[in-house]
Design an enzyme around this catalytic site. Sequence first.
Site, PDB file in Angstrom:
ATOM      1  N   HIS A 184       5.575  -2.746  12.051  1.00 10.96           N
ATOM      2  CA  HIS A 184       5.100  -1.384  12.272  1.00 10.96           C
ATOM      3  C   HIS A 184       6.165  -0.506  12.905  1.00 10.96           C
ATOM      4  O   HIS A 184       6.152   0.710  12.751  1.00 10.96           O
ATOM      5  CB  HIS A 184       3.793  -1.394  13.061  1.00 10.96           C
ATOM      6  N   ARG A 187      -3.512   6.019  10.354  1.00 14.20           N
ATOM      7  CA  ARG A 187      -3.524   4.793  11.177  1.00 14.20           C
ATOM      8  C   ARG A 187      -3.995   5.151  12.579  1.00 14.20           C
ATOM      9  O   ARG A 187      -3.170   5.357  13.488  1.00 14.20           O
ATOM     10  CB  ARG A 187      -2.132   4.172  11.244  1.00 14.20           C
ATOM     11  N   ARG A 201      -8.609   5.391   8.801  1.00  9.46           N
ATOM     12  CA  ARG A 201      -8.761   3.946   8.872  1.00  9.46           C
ATOM     13  C   ARG A 201      -9.148   3.588  10.304  1.00  9.46           C
ATOM     14  O   ARG A 201      -8.508   4.038  11.250  1.00  9.46           O
ATOM     15  CB  ARG A 201      -7.452   3.250   8.512  1.00  9.46           C
ATOM     16  N   GLU A 208      -6.048  -5.994   1.352  1.00  7.72           N
ATOM     17  CA  GLU A 208      -4.745  -6.462   1.852  1.00  7.72           C
ATOM     18  C   GLU A 208      -4.746  -7.944   2.183  1.00  7.72           C
ATOM     19  O   GLU A 208      -3.815  -8.456   2.791  1.00  7.72           O
ATOM     20  CB  GLU A 208      -4.304  -5.625   3.056  1.00  7.72           C
ATOM     21  N   ASN A 238       1.650  -3.914   2.531  1.00  4.79           N
ATOM     22  CA  ASN A 238       2.438  -4.448   3.655  1.00  4.79           C
ATOM     23  C   ASN A 238       1.854  -5.780   4.119  1.00  4.79           C
ATOM     24  O   ASN A 238       2.576  -6.734   4.387  1.00  4.79           O
ATOM     25  CB  ASN A 238       2.449  -3.472   4.823  1.00  4.79           C
ATOM     26  N   ASP A 239       0.538  -5.809   4.238  1.00  4.54           N
ATOM     27  CA  ASP A 239      -0.102  -7.064   4.626  1.00  4.54           C
ATOM     28  C   ASP A 239      -0.290  -7.988   3.435  1.00  4.54           C
ATOM     29  O   ASP A 239      -0.143  -9.195   3.554  1.00  4.54           O
ATOM     30  CB  ASP A 239      -1.463  -6.786   5.280  1.00  4.54           C
ATOM     31  N   ARG A 284       5.550 -10.473   8.154  1.00  3.96           N
ATOM     32  CA  ARG A 284       6.181  -9.206   7.792  1.00  3.96           C
ATOM     33  C   ARG A 284       7.185  -8.719   8.831  1.00  3.96           C
ATOM     34  O   ARG A 284       8.009  -7.863   8.536  1.00  3.96           O
ATOM     35  CB  ARG A 284       5.111  -8.120   7.548  1.00  3.96           C
ATOM     36  N   CYS A 325      -1.631   2.200  -0.331  1.00  2.00           N
ATOM     37  CA  CYS A 325      -1.035   2.883   0.828  1.00  2.00           C
ATOM     38  C   CYS A 325       0.022   2.059   1.558  1.00  2.00           C
ATOM     39  O   CYS A 325       0.493   2.452   2.609  1.00  2.00           O
ATOM     40  CB  CYS A 325      -2.120   3.328   1.800  1.00  2.00           C
TER      41      CYS A 325
HETATM   42  C1  PEP Z   1      -0.699  -2.283   4.728  1.00  2.11           C
HETATM   43  O1  PEP Z   1      -0.938  -3.377   5.236  1.00  2.11           O
HETATM   44  O2  PEP Z   1      -0.128  -2.139   3.628  1.00  2.11           O
HETATM   45  C2  PEP Z   1      -1.057  -1.043   5.433  1.00  2.11           C
HETATM   46  C3  PEP Z   1      -0.958   0.117   4.846  1.00  2.11           C
HETATM   47  O3  PEP Z   1      -1.477  -1.131   6.716  1.00  2.11           O
HETATM   48  P1  PEP Z   1      -0.552  -1.485   7.974  1.00  2.11           P
HETATM   49  O4  PEP Z   1       0.877  -1.369   7.535  1.00  2.11           O
HETATM   50  O5  PEP Z   1      -0.890  -0.514   9.054  1.00  2.11           O
HETATM   51  O6  PEP Z   1      -0.945  -2.882   8.295  1.00  2.11           O
HETATM   52 MG    MG Z   2      -2.332  -3.565   6.835  1.00  2.00          MG
END
Ligand code: PEP
Ligand code: MG
Length: 579
Positions: A191, A298, A334, A433, A456-457, A467, A504
Amino acid sequence: MERLQGIAVSPGVAIGEALVVDNEGFRIPRRFLPRDAVDDELERLGRALKAAEAEVEHNRQQVAEQLGDDYAAIFSAHLQMIRDRHLREELDEMIRTRHYSAEYSVSRALRRYAKVFQSLEGQAMAERATDVFDIEKRILRNLLGMRREELAHVISPVLVLAHNLTPSETANLNPRFVLGFVTETGGPGSHTAIVAEGMGIPAVVGVGSFLTDVSGGDTAIIDGDQGQIILRPDEETLARYRHEVEEQRTLAVKLETLRELPAETADGVQIQLLGNIEFPGEVEQCKQRGTDGIGLYRTEFLYLGQDEDPTEESHYEAYLEVAQAMEGKPVVMRTLDLGADKMRTLPDPEDERNPFLGLRSIRLALRHRDLFRTQLRAILRASVLGNIRVMFPLVSTLLELRQAKMVLADAMEDLEEAGITFDRDIKVGMMVEVPSAILMMDHFVEEVDFFSIGTNDLIQYCLAVDRSNKDVANLYTGADPAVIRMIAMALDAANQHQVPISLCGQMSGNPQYTMLLIGLGLRSFSATPAAVPEVKRVCRSVTIEQCEQVSRHVRSLDNARDIRTYLKEELSKVFPELP
Ligand code: PEP
Ligand code: MG
């Protein structure tokens, strides 16, 4: 000049003076003194060494009394070093003849010793290096009279070079003065990386240990496109990068002209381009880039960087600001996605050795219902004053989703009883995710109004790759064929049932994936605002047929490297100048 390779996480080039912050938050100071300050500086150094000596002596005595002389021996070794005549002569010499500041001299001399120990084999030598760093910090503390450097208070333009930055520390950097940052730790999907991109500052993470090679005030270049940091660049390199900065400006101006144009493919298919934000202040960037709304807010960043949980009122004010500023365009809130790398004041779960698999996100919200309900009430209250939708993160089972919806229904009931208005028909969605959610898509389609794929997750859970861990960063990629299959499965299921679906994760803002994602059936992207213009440019330059061809070819490939190479080639056919 020294060039180090890390992981590129936020594009762009930054050139400036280094502000070095080590793993305890110490700022490693700048180098030179005015000529007439030498005597005072020597005195300052003497005082700091004396004070450090007294502290260590005190510790030594205490430990000797409580644990015996064997344990106190370590402090005797520290004392010997602080009192060492050669060290003192070396430091005096640096101050007197090179006009280095006392802090810089201490840092430079002791780090050099530590590096020698680090380069030797064996645990004992590594421990000696740690001792030397310890002594360095102790003397610095006495020279500087403070512990942590408040990065939020930087007031001149710098490049921050740090061991690590948490997402909230990153969020608190002032982009007016922090031109870019580089960290020794951190992975591509952390993050910290995402926030940097959101703030539009070039960033490189996961460089590995390098802070011992830099001092405050050194000139450096951060190359956020190639994931490099260049220390003490030569004139030729500086000139080349200055030219690149100019070119970036020109491209940004070119992209600016796209703002009012629709994101529509060359054959007239409408693509929705939404923005991702962490703070209400970022709405402005979304508007400047002409986004069609906010696809991911977020909200957990409201909880970070402060000691108290936000009240219902402070949630409400933030949401209202975003909803009203977007003037009727959709805003997807979210609900809190805390835990894992985004920590705050809740007591630590007891057994969190794998925090990304632990009490995170919706699981944490369902465990702390009051916290969750407070947020939901605020979202509902704001929902009458804008086009607000609510989305649950990290849903991994149907029961979890149903529980979250129940808490939402409870919050609605409370508001109704209190006579407070809200949007009864607020759209409820979920993040996709976790692989289990994708496998169960045919059920989830019956239960939500919309989806958003969180790559991302998804990448980390699909490939079992943390990650935020630099050591496995080479495996963390959206170009992996397994990840692409998962995305395709989610898109197919949602499209078949005509449930709106967006994406996203960071892949959304990477133009290299735009054609592939459109080809797989994606029609709604939600990306870091700064990335939106380039994605729009790709959309406007390609046809659906072209994109489907790309996705068909990608799906015939069996590894990430080939897919990446192919996507790069395809993009460069459309835009030869994009990186
Ligand atoms: C993701 O996981 O792709 C996402 C958009 O949420 P975050 O990066 O906040 O976990
Ligand atoms: Mg996520």
